[in-house]
Design a protein around this motif. Structure first.
Motif, PDB file in Angstrom:
ATOM      1  N   ARG A 211       0.843  -1.199   0.000  1.00 49.92           N
ATOM      2  CA  ARG A 211       0.000   0.000   0.000  1.00 49.92           C
ATOM      3  C   ARG A 211       0.877   1.248   0.000  1.00 49.92           C
ATOM      4  N   GLN A 212       1.945   1.209   0.797  1.00 46.51           N
ATOM      5  CA  GLN A 212       2.876   2.335   0.813  1.00 46.51           C
ATOM      6  C   GLN A 212       3.606   2.471  -0.521  1.00 46.51           C
ATOM      7  N   VAL A 213       3.939   1.341  -1.138  1.00 47.74           N
ATOM      8  CA  VAL A 213       4.602   1.391  -2.447  1.00 47.74           C
ATOM      9  C   VAL A 213       3.724   2.118  -3.455  1.00 47.74           C
ATOM     10  N   ARG A 214       2.432   1.814  -3.452  1.00 46.65           N
ATOM     11  CA  ARG A 214       1.514   2.487  -4.382  1.00 46.65           C
ATOM     12  C   ARG A 214       1.473   3.991  -4.110  1.00 46.65           C
ATOM     13  N   HIS A 215       1.389   4.365  -2.834  1.00 49.91           N
ATOM     14  CA  HIS A 215       1.356   5.789  -2.494  1.00 49.91           C
ATOM     15  C   HIS A 215       2.645   6.483  -2.942  1.00 49.91           C
ATOM     16  N   ARG A 216       3.775   5.851  -2.662  1.00 50.80           N
ATOM     17  CA  ARG A 216       5.066   6.447  -3.021  1.00 50.80           C
ATOM     18  C   ARG A 216       5.230   6.522  -4.540  1.00 50.80           C
ATOM     19  N   LEU A 217       4.753   5.496  -5.230  1.00 45.16           N
ATOM     20  CA  LEU A 217       4.823   5.511  -6.691  1.00 45.16           C
ATOM     21  C   LEU A 217       4.031   6.679  -7.261  1.00 45.16           C
ATOM     22  N   ARG A 218       2.839   6.879  -6.737  1.00 48.53           N
ATOM     23  CA  ARG A 218       2.009   7.967  -7.257  1.00 48.53           C
ATOM     24  C   ARG A 218       2.680   9.321  -7.011  1.00 48.53           C
ATOM     25  N   GLN A 219       3.237   9.509  -5.831  1.00 51.41           N
ATOM     26  CA  GLN A 219       3.938  10.757  -5.543  1.00 51.41           C
ATOM     27  C   GLN A 219       5.130  10.945  -6.480  1.00 51.41           C
ATOM     28  N   ALA A 220       5.877   9.862  -6.698  1.00 56.27           N
ATOM     29  CA  ALA A 220       7.067   9.950  -7.546  1.00 56.27           C
ATOM     30  C   ALA A 220       6.702  10.222  -9.003  1.00 56.27           C
ATOM     31  N   LEU A 221       5.612   9.654  -9.477  1.00 62.24           N
ATOM     32  CA  LEU A 221       5.172   9.921 -10.849  1.00 62.24           C
ATOM     33  C   LEU A 221       4.847  11.404 -11.024  1.00 62.24           C
ATOM     34  N   GLY A 222       4.232  11.986 -10.000  1.00 58.41           N
ATOM     35  CA  GLY A 222       3.952  13.421 -10.055  1.00 58.41           C
ATOM     36  C   GLY A 222       5.227  14.246 -10.096  1.00 58.41           C
ATOM     37  N   ARG A 223       6.215  13.863  -9.294  1.00 54.59           N
ATOM     38  CA  ARG A 223       7.486  14.594  -9.300  1.00 54.59           C
ATOM     39  C   ARG A 223       8.182  14.472 -10.655  1.00 54.59           C
ATOM     40  N   ALA A 224       8.107  13.283 -11.261  1.00 59.08           N
ATOM     41  CA  ALA A 224       8.728  13.093 -12.576  1.00 59.08           C
ATOM     42  C   ALA A 224       8.094  14.021 -13.607  1.00 59.08           C
ATOM     43  N   CYS A 225       6.782  14.192 -13.526  1.00 56.66           N
ATOM     44  CA  CYS A 225       6.096  15.091 -14.461  1.00 56.66           C
ATOM     45  C   CYS A 225       6.528  16.541 -14.250  1.00 56.66           C
ATOM     46  N   VAL A 226       6.648  16.947 -12.991  1.00 54.17           N
ATOM     47  CA  VAL A 226       7.051  18.320 -12.688  1.00 54.17           C
ATOM     48  C   VAL A 226       8.489  18.573 -13.129  1.00 54.17           C
ATOM     49  N   ARG A 227       9.370  17.622 -12.853  1.00 57.28           N
ATOM     50  CA  ARG A 227      10.799  17.822 -13.107  1.00 57.28           C
ATOM     51  C   ARG A 227      11.190  17.606 -14.566  1.00 57.28           C
ATOM     52  N   ARG A 228      10.548  16.623 -15.227  1.00 57.67           N
ATOM     53  CA  ARG A 228      10.991  16.260 -16.573  1.00 57.67           C
ATOM     54  C   ARG A 228       9.859  16.202 -17.594  1.00 57.67           C
ATOM     55  N   GLY A 229       8.650  16.572 -17.172  1.00 57.13           N
ATOM     56  CA  GLY A 229       7.558  16.722 -18.120  1.00 57.13           C
ATOM     57  C   GLY A 229       6.814  15.457 -18.486  1.00 57.13           C
ATOM     58  N   SER A 230       7.141  14.315 -17.855  1.00 56.98           N
ATOM     59  CA  SER A 230       6.462  13.073 -18.218  1.00 56.98           C
ATOM     60  C   SER A 230       6.590  12.049 -17.099  1.00 56.98           C
ATOM     61  N   HIS A 231       5.508  11.303 -16.868  1.00 58.46           N
ATOM     62  CA  HIS A 231       5.567  10.222 -15.880  1.00 58.46           C
ATOM     63  C   HIS A 231       6.446   9.077 -16.364  1.00 58.46           C
ATOM     64  N   GLU A 232       6.736   9.057 -17.668  1.00 62.58           N
ATOM     65  CA  GLU A 232       7.554   7.990 -18.228  1.00 62.58           C
ATOM     66  C   GLU A 232       9.034   8.166 -17.894  1.00 62.58           C
ATOM     67  N   ALA A 233       9.390   9.339 -17.386  1.00 65.66           N
ATOM     68  CA  ALA A 233      10.798   9.622 -17.066  1.00 65.66           C
ATOM     69  C   ALA A 233      11.087   9.391 -15.586  1.00 65.66           C
ATOM     70  N   LEU A 234      10.437   8.406 -15.001  1.00 65.09           N
ATOM     71  CA  LEU A 234      10.559   8.131 -13.571  1.00 65.09           C
ATOM     72  C   LEU A 234      11.976   7.688 -13.213  1.00 65.09           C
ATOM     73  N   ARG A 235      12.504   8.257 -12.103  1.00 69.87           N
ATOM     74  CA  ARG A 235      13.841   7.900 -11.642  1.00 69.87           C
ATOM     75  C   ARG A 235      13.812   7.670 -10.136  1.00 69.87           C
ATOM     76  N   VAL A 236      14.861   7.041  -9.631  1.00 73.96           N
ATOM     77  CA  VAL A 236      14.938   6.737  -8.204  1.00 73.96           C
ATOM     78  C   VAL A 236      14.894   8.011  -7.369  1.00 73.96           C
ATOM     79  N   ASP A 237      15.517   9.081  -7.848  1.00 69.21           N
ATOM     80  CA  ASP A 237      15.550  10.303  -7.044  1.00 69.21           C
ATOM     81  C   ASP A 237      14.208  11.032  -6.999  1.00 69.21           C
ATOM     82  N   ASP A 238      13.189  10.486  -7.674  1.00 73.33           N
ATOM     83  CA  ASP A 238      11.840  11.047  -7.557  1.00 73.33           C
ATOM     84  C   ASP A 238      11.128  10.558  -6.296  1.00 73.33           C
ATOM     85  N   PHE A 239      11.721   9.604  -5.605  1.00 74.62           N
ATOM     86  CA  PHE A 239      11.113   9.052  -4.396  1.00 74.62           C
ATOM     87  C   PHE A 239      11.663   9.754  -3.165  1.00 74.62           C
TER      88      PHE A 239
END
Length: 253
Positions: A211-239
């Motif tokens: 459950r925490q993994v899902r929450h953290r994933l969703r937060q990280a996907l949002g950060r990836a969009c803000v930082r690099r413009g796409s959820h597809e650019a997900l990186r470890v430092d987004d967590f």
């Protein structure tokens, strides 16, 4: 989930010519290891009508078995409404967290469960709201979950086949995390993309339940969009791996 998967697969093959139905099954394991997800996925793959009911905090049997029409705001109970809604004899009913039901000596939901889970009484089930109509619910398959087996009375425990689900090891987590990522993207309506290997391995190493993994994933996907413009650019430092902290919030006027 291998032992439970093998059991359900065997029962599906055994009963494929007469319609799926299994004795009551209790899935026992720690919170957020995928018990609910497993059951919903099984129903989806088999095409069996599936109904979910959280039992946490339920304190009255009428939630399951209906309330007499003479009472204000009375209605059909969850069991009969599921049975009638799907118009099939063998839906799959999922009772989540039955170890967290509340105890009321006058209207204890456990008494209702004992009758629902017994084949003989299930063949002649009466919903309190539907007078003079007996329903045969003996073909309904009940799957239930619990975190603590000791919280259940011995009579209730005896109604179930109990399958204990151990916490997944690192290799199992590496296989599960991409599934959580895929399901989250589907839920959000986003284009599916592969989870980077580095992110998968990072998440498999963390001491987070799913459950925490899902929450953290969703937060990280949002950060990836803000930082690099796409959820597809997900990186470890987004967590964010820092400990949870309280953030003071104010209001702008």
């Amino acid at each position: 989930f291998q032992e439970l998967t093998d059991f359900l697969h065997g029962q599906t093959m055994l009963l494929k010519s007469v319609g799926f139905s299994v004795p009551p099954v209790l899935i026992l394991g720690q919170p957020a290891i995928g018990k609910t997800h497993f059951s919903a996925r099984f129903a989806e793959l088999t095409g069996i009508p599936f109904a979910f009911k959280s039992m946490a905090g339920v304190s009255d049997a009428f939630v399951l078995t209906g309330l007499d029409p003479s009472w204000k705001n009375s209605k059909v109970g969850f069991i009969a409404s599921t049975f009638l809604r799907y118009q099939v004899a063998n839906p799959l009913i999922f009772l989540d967290e039955i170890d967290k039901i509340s105890r009321d000596r006058r209207h204890d939901p456990e008494h209702a469960l004992l009758e629902l889970l017994e084949t003989q009484t299930a063949r002649n089930f009466f919903d309190e709201h539907i007078t003079n109509v007996a329903l045969d619910i003996s073909k309904i398959s009940f799957l239930a979950t619990a975190n603590d087996l000791e919280a259940l009375s011995e009579p209730l425990r005896s109604r179930f086949l109990v399958f204990t689900i151990p916490a997944p090891d690192r290799e199992q987590r590496r296989r599960i995390v991409p599934i959580l990522h895929r399901d989250l993207l589907k839920q959000l309506g986003l284009r599916e993309t592969s989870l980077p290997t580095a992110v998968r391995d990072f998440l498999a190493e963390q001491d987070w339940d799913f459950r925490q993994v899902r929450h953290r994933l969703r937060q990280a996907l949002g950060r990836a969009c803000v930082r690099r413009g796409s959820h597809e650019a997900l990186r470890v430092d987004d967590f964010d791996t820092s400990a949870r902290r309280t953030v003071r919030m104010g209001f702008s006027l």
